[in-house]
Scaffold this motif. Structure first.
Motif, PDB file in Angstrom:
ATOM      1  N   GLY A  21       0.845  -1.188   0.000  1.00  0.00           N
ATOM      2  CA  GLY A  21       0.000   0.000   0.000  1.00  0.00           C
ATOM      3  C   GLY A  21       0.880   1.236   0.000  1.00  0.00           C
ATOM      4  N   PRO A  22       0.313   2.413   0.286  1.00  0.00           N
ATOM      5  CA  PRO A  22       1.099   3.652   0.277  1.00  0.00           C
ATOM      6  C   PRO A  22       2.313   3.602   1.200  1.00  0.00           C
ATOM      7  N   THR A  23       2.162   3.002   2.371  1.00  0.00           N
ATOM      8  CA  THR A  23       3.280   2.926   3.315  1.00  0.00           C
ATOM      9  C   THR A  23       4.434   2.120   2.735  1.00  0.00           C
ATOM     10  N   ILE A  24       4.131   0.963   2.160  1.00  0.00           N
ATOM     11  CA  ILE A  24       5.179   0.117   1.597  1.00  0.00           C
ATOM     12  C   ILE A  24       5.824   0.786   0.380  1.00  0.00           C
ATOM     13  N   LEU A  25       5.035   1.488  -0.415  1.00  0.00           N
ATOM     14  CA  LEU A  25       5.598   2.211  -1.552  1.00  0.00           C
ATOM     15  C   LEU A  25       6.628   3.230  -1.078  1.00  0.00           C
ATOM     16  N   LEU A  26       6.334   3.907   0.022  1.00  0.00           N
ATOM     17  CA  LEU A  26       7.282   4.880   0.564  1.00  0.00           C
ATOM     18  C   LEU A  26       8.538   4.189   1.077  1.00  0.00           C
ATOM     19  N   VAL A  27       8.372   3.088   1.789  1.00  0.00           N
ATOM     20  CA  VAL A  27       9.507   2.327   2.308  1.00  0.00           C
ATOM     21  C   VAL A  27      10.417   1.869   1.172  1.00  0.00           C
ATOM     22  N   VAL A  28       9.804   1.340   0.113  1.00  0.00           N
ATOM     23  CA  VAL A  28      10.572   0.844  -1.031  1.00  0.00           C
ATOM     24  C   VAL A  28      11.289   1.988  -1.741  1.00  0.00           C
ATOM     25  N   SER A  29      10.626   3.122  -1.898  1.00  0.00           N
ATOM     26  CA  SER A  29      11.247   4.247  -2.607  1.00  0.00           C
ATOM     27  C   SER A  29      12.467   4.763  -1.847  1.00  0.00           C
ATOM     28  N   VAL A 115      11.578   9.409   9.259  1.00  0.00           N
ATOM     29  CA  VAL A 115      10.644   8.894  10.270  1.00  0.00           C
ATOM     30  C   VAL A 115       9.317   9.622  10.179  1.00  0.00           C
ATOM     31  N   LEU A 116       9.365  10.946  10.072  1.00  0.00           N
ATOM     32  CA  LEU A 116       8.138  11.740  10.014  1.00  0.00           C
ATOM     33  C   LEU A 116       7.353  11.460   8.741  1.00  0.00           C
ATOM     34  N   HIS A 117       8.049  11.275   7.622  1.00  0.00           N
ATOM     35  CA  HIS A 117       7.373  10.938   6.362  1.00  0.00           C
ATOM     36  C   HIS A 117       6.634   9.607   6.494  1.00  0.00           C
ATOM     37  N   ALA A 118       7.350   8.593   6.962  1.00  0.00           N
ATOM     38  CA  ALA A 118       6.735   7.269   7.096  1.00  0.00           C
ATOM     39  C   ALA A 118       5.595   7.292   8.111  1.00  0.00           C
ATOM     40  N   PHE A 119       5.786   8.036   9.190  1.00  0.00           N
ATOM     41  CA  PHE A 119       4.736   8.160  10.206  1.00  0.00           C
ATOM     42  C   PHE A 119       3.485   8.804   9.625  1.00  0.00           C
ATOM     43  N   ALA A 120       3.666   9.911   8.902  1.00  0.00           N
ATOM     44  CA  ALA A 120       2.517  10.641   8.363  1.00  0.00           C
ATOM     45  C   ALA A 120       1.744   9.807   7.353  1.00  0.00           C
ATOM     46  N   VAL A 121       2.466   9.136   6.463  1.00  0.00           N
ATOM     47  CA  VAL A 121       1.802   8.314   5.445  1.00  0.00           C
ATOM     48  C   VAL A 121       1.011   7.183   6.091  1.00  0.00           C
ATOM     49  N   GLY A 193       6.871   7.378  -8.023  1.00  0.00           N
ATOM     50  CA  GLY A 193       6.172   8.646  -7.857  1.00  0.00           C
ATOM     51  C   GLY A 193       4.749   8.577  -8.354  1.00  0.00           C
ATOM     52  N   THR A 194       4.573   7.941  -9.511  1.00  0.00           N
ATOM     53  CA  THR A 194       3.225   7.789 -10.071  1.00  0.00           C
ATOM     54  C   THR A 194       2.330   6.973  -9.153  1.00  0.00           C
ATOM     55  N   LEU A 195       2.883   5.885  -8.585  1.00  0.00           N
ATOM     56  CA  LEU A 195       2.098   5.037  -7.689  1.00  0.00           C
ATOM     57  C   LEU A 195       1.710   5.796  -6.424  1.00  0.00           C
ATOM     58  N   LEU A 196       2.642   6.612  -5.891  1.00  0.00           N
ATOM     59  CA  LEU A 196       2.320   7.394  -4.702  1.00  0.00           C
ATOM     60  C   LEU A 196       1.243   8.440  -5.004  1.00  0.00           C
TER      61      LEU A 196
END
Length: 211
Positions: A21-29, A115-121, A193-196
């Protein structure tokens, strides 16, 4: 809480978390761009986000969001807009000519910022909060004290979420070895970026299904 109840909850949670989901997409990026050195920060942010979302659900925020269209709309727009912002940033991120590695020349990201990015998402996802309201009670034994059960379930879910995020980060880090061409790096950034951005649009446009 019986062991059977806990095991069913853990299994269902593991399956849910494994779905990207969005969280995993951020982690992977982050892992693709900066390697495994960002794993601790992203896992920390994900864990805190899930803890806050689940706790808010337990304390009643989920029930409010489930019944208040205004509160739900505000939260999903905030979460959606933030995902779109992150997607645009990833789309526009610079790429290098050489292979990605932990000693690459990509601009460093502050661990606190990650940390703040991952937390917010993770925390600003209204579907997660509403999901917890619908999901968690199914595994509560009404004949047993409530608080100890919630502590066990919350600790289980947050631990599994942290492990899941770490696994995705390490897998993405290994994939960096194969990303050597300028065009491939740019394609990865723009795909992520497109997926996010898409995830942000879906979050912002999500409508609760009427009962």
């Amino acid at each position: 809480m019986s062991f059977e109840h806990w095991l069913a909850f853990a299994a269902a949670s593991a399956v849910l978390l494994a779905i990207p989901g969005p969280t995993i997409l951020l982690v992977v990026s982050y892992a693709l761009g900066h390697g495994r050195k960002t794993a601790l920060a992203t896992v920390t942010g994900v864990s805190l986000g899930d803890f806050v979302a689940m706790t808010a659900s337990i304390l009643g925020l989920g029930a409010i969001l489930a019944t208040s269209a205004e509160a739900y709309t505000v939260l999903r727009w905030i979460g959606g807009a933030y995902l779109v912002y992150l997607g645009i940033r990833l789309w526009r991120a610079p790429v290098g000519d050489g292979p990605l590695a932990d000693n690459d020349n990509l601009r460093e990201q502050s661990p606190l910022r990650i940390v703040l990015h991952a937390f917010a998402v993770t925390a600003l996802n209204p579907k997660s909060i509403v999901f917890f309201v619908a999901f968690v009670p199914q595994f509560i034994d009404a004949t047993q004290p409530f608080l100890p059960q919630m502590i066990v379930l919350e600790a289980t879910f947050v631990t599994l979420a942290a492990i899941n995020a770490l696994v995705y980060a390490l897998i993405a880090d290994k994939a960096r070895v194969f990303i050597r061409k300028h065009t491939v790096q740019r394609a990865v950034n723009r795909t992520g970026g497109t997926l996010l951005i898409a995830a942000g649009a879906v979050t912002a446009g999500y409508r609760k299904i009427a009962a």
